[in-house]
Design a protein around this motif. Structure first.
Motif: not given
Lengths: 346, 346, 346, 346
Positions: B223-227, B252-254, B271-278, B333-346
């Motif tokens: 996930v990035t702002a673009e994806s 978040a990609v879908v 088939a879905v393994d990742v969900w908007p809320s878990e 990669a310094r170009e990419l690392v700031t683009r990711y939009r990750n949140r910790p898995v709880t």
């Protein structure tokens, strides 16, 4: 009228009587057109009268189907070169010794199903490795688990110890799919010399060795007098605790009573596609097992496999008509064809 | 006493603070022993006090974990060579620009999960292709179907058109598993030049091209702002009728609302393994869908993947200590690392 | 008579008369011991008297060698199950129709040579691609060139257009070696349906199509009435300028006069392992060509291939003795065996 | 000033000074057009005046070539993001530490040569295995041998013990070509943890272990202070009698005096592509050896490799201009780049 009839006379005669298969299922439009282009097809699909069959037999170069072919009938089939069995197994209603004596190829369509069975088998194995259907069921009752919670017994195929019981059409189709996981693959197949297995990077072993050394076991053996209940109580007890057993070839290879008790005890996990009776009784105790993935004899019979039968038949009949050996169907080995204990799928 | 203490002083200092991971989960005994043999490990796993961390920081050559590392803190880490993120994603609590400036490697453990995700993804795809979990459910209610009856929509992976949305760690791990099926593989990845894909026998395409041309689609993009909502209503409508969609990277990609309506309409299978809320809400309308295989964020987090993290960390810290570049973890990669939009898995 | 004699009587009788091969060359110690363990070997290697052969024939289950076997002799071989040809080709001194009628396997050892030929063929192709032997010669006269100077016509196999003329034992052994270069491979083989080639990722084509579309051409076809001078002047003119031709199967497949003129004109490069007369005349104009790599019928006959023959023979005779079909030697197809135009290698 | 001038101002500036390479050799027409489309190329190919270079440097985002770049010059290159070395090795005329500090990528074109070197290496190995160039020479003097006569020392690659000394770009390109032969591959590479090798099915070993256990040895290591004369007399004496040594990386890795004496004594066979002095002296005693295949530093520098350099450069410069990391050239590891002991090829 005259001319077109005359021309068609030059095409070799093929009898089409695929029951219990259906022509429309095993021949796609292109295959059927190709068959009719190269051969004069005598269509007996819905003709039960054996006299019609016997009338045509002396002219036929090939039969597509599995009618009764005792010696006396074969001896009247003066031009016969091939019998194309389209049901996946060889049945005892053909006099195979006479076929060998007369130089008649007996061809089977096992290769048409092999890819479908291989893919289904791999899917069952990954299901067992990762609990896919089990956790899908949990989701539907609101009891699903997330992230690591449902993964305590999840394992990788990569680098795993895999055992194959039998290495024929099915094993050869499954092998490239498995090799992508860089496993160690042990094989028990008493019909093959060890060298054939070793050349393909497989480790030959006795049945006991293969069962005891594998985390995933695929049962791919056909049924013969020797392989009936090949996996009985003693053999199933050799399986590693927590191992995953995939049964896709013939139910008779496994002692299902022994299987049930060990699954009920949680000794290992299994996926089963072939059953001692189909359908299984509604109250079968198997139905309550959570460490079993159920499949209803579905591994091979998918549309792509059925239409492939027609493609194999046309290609090999054309080979034979051109004076070349068949190369796509399975040529029944005269040593083996009488050993199989098959009964038609109903 | 003197000598052994003196000797241990020569080992470089590594801070171990893996929360929310646990040391015991990501380090097997051999990895932990190897870590301690090569490094003086300051174990802050259960030490919440930031002062303790700050006290050790100036000596540390590496940090195992993902603590907050703003510029001012990094500037005091005079010997720091590597930050080993052990949670699978890069979070915004590290000043990556300062890391780059100071020559500090930021390393991620994505490769530890890739094989597990790839195998699970393939298992989900075969399930969708063959209806494995659907027919297993039917068996448990006594409504199972046998042989061809349940196979009307069953398809092969062999020779199929496969689309990959994203080709990073996951795609590279999945590729060899798929290649065994001799498919045509199209890839959409805007971060790679076409040549990189073509060299591996893949066909580069736009998102629309890949979606429209594939029977199986694997969503593997981060996930990035673009994806975010890369697969919205318009994109999902490009999927072939009856196609099979496997989502294993980030929810978040879908656009899940769009996904729900199309699945409810039977447009395709998923088939879905990742969900908007878990966890998903108990009354989620997704739970009623028969053409959906559910998985609870289980693709990556299996025991073999967790312990692999420790192996990667030890190997790469030893590389760095020996004056060699890291080779097992993913270098951010310094170009990419700031683009990711990750949140910790709880 | 003694016990050991009695016991040995139970072993099936095998006649060993491998001329012009030699037992010591084709059987390693382990193979020979295995043969003697399973069979009563009647050693006629150095026995020219045909009466001795005829005396044993009625008892023999197998013959290792290629003696004359006309119908009348075969009819007296009541127990014969297999003829193991150990010379690599099938010759016309056996009545193959009678063998088929009697259910006698005719087995060839082509597979024993296939790997050796495949590796040699690849070596020749790389030599042609990179000028290895040409530049080695230059070095020995002090006229070598460095770096790019000698590389003007050097090309890669990776991604190249490769053509195979014939796809039997040799083609199947060569295929995996070539696939590592991710080429496009076109095949001309009139004995195979297109589907068999397509399933292996090969593109079937006419002879003209394959020749015209390939940068590397491997001639792997056996000699029959139809394939004699298969590559004549017209066909050689279809080769791309600068292409590389590797001939390793049979000299008779190529018109050598036409080949000479085209090589002399520098139209393409070639490597030749089989020659119209062996040895070639000392003054053959071929010997002056710089764009030709010479090889003296060396592709197959290496020590590892010879001893492999014995391994194949033992494995298959044991299969047959156990009531199983042979799986390692090449079973002569009754349609093809009479078409070959082979002469013994002297 | 004109419109086209204004538009071109928006393209990032790239300095092109590829000496001793030539633009026309490393850029095919399509690559050059692509470069000019995306960048404003300042062509200094034939401009020796350093002032011209220094004038442009502050604007340049990238340099294609290997000019002297000491710290003071780099500090004035305010926009510089990448230095694209197009000669295959990293030389000491660049201040790599400053590049790292400034976040300037130093990129090498080693990957452009790797496939060419791998194919040549395999060709040399098969030549050594089968005596291809030796027997080709014999043919030209009328002393050729036929069939088994020239094959006494011929061996297969299939199933062989293979050793790789160094596993970088070259090893990774060679690996898939070798794997087709199902060998056992042992690797000595002190820059990689064992796990990286094991994951690829390779067996890590010490230098002595690899040399002693291999029938084929490929020397693929680069030159550093540690690897100079890595293969000295003692190491060469570990080679198996009759083994085959292929040297394609750097001459300095091997003690050529020790190599000469062992080859002269017939201890093993070798193929050598790189020499202590190039050209070698006309009277070098190496030139008389029959168990040596000579190659004049020809393994990498073929037309397809040269034009590939341009493709890599364009792709990676476009990546960088798009805010993405380079993915095709070799990113110089800051730990390693100063260790290489390279001298330009003249």
């Amino acid at each position: 009228m005259g001319q077109s009839g005359d021309m068609s006379e030059t095409r070799p005669v093929v009898i089409l009587q695929p029951a219990p298969q259906r022509t429309a299922r095993i021949f796609g439009p292109a295959s059927l057109a190709a068959l009719r282009e190269s051969f004069r097809v005598v269509d007996l699909e819905d003709v039960a009268d054996p006299d019609r069959f016997d009338d045509v037999l002396p002219e036929a170069v090939a039969i597509i189907g599995q009618p009764d072919l005792p010696r006396e009938r074969l001896l009247r089939a003066a031009r016969l070169r091939a019998i194309c069995n389209v049901e996946g197994n060889f049945f005892p209603n053909v006099d195979y010794a006479t076929c060998a004596e007369l130089g008649v190829y007996v061809l089977g369509c096992g290769p048409a199903y092999a890819q479908a069975v291989a893919e289904h088998s791999l899917g069952l194995a990954i299901d067992l490795a990762r609990g896919i259907s089990r956790e899908d069921r949990a989701f539907r009752t609101g009891s699903e688990r997330y992230v690591a919670d449902g993964n305590a017994d999840a394992i990788l195929l990569r680098g795993a110890d895999i055992g194959l019981i039998g290495f024929g059409n099915l094993g050869r189709a499954l092998l490239p799919l498995l090799q992508a996981f860089a496993p160690t693959i042990r094989v028990f197949d008493p019909w093959l010399p060890d060298s054939v297995l070793r050349e393909q990077g497989l480790e030959p072993g006795t049945l006991a060795e293969v069962l005891a050394a594998s985390t995933f076991v695929f049962v791919l053996a056909t049924v013969t007098a020797e392989s009936e209940h090949l996996l009985g109580a003693a053999e199933l007890d050799l399986l590693r605790p927590g191992s995953r057993l995939v049964l896709v070839s013939r139910a008779a290879v496994v002692d299902f009573d022994a299987l049930l008790s060990r699954l009920a005890a949680g000794r290992f996990l299994a996926a089963v596609d072939v059953w001692p009776s189909e359908p299984m009784p509604p109250d079968s105790p198997f139905r309550d097992l959570d460490n079993l993935v159920f499949s209803g004899h579905r591994a091979g019979g998918i549309p792509a496999a059925f239409t492939r039968i027609g493609e194999l038949v046309v290609d090999d009949l054309r080979q034979i008509a051109a004076g070349l050996p068949p190369v796509r169907m399975q040529v029944a080995a005269r040593e083996l064809v009488t050993r199989y204990r098959n009964r038609p799928v109903t």
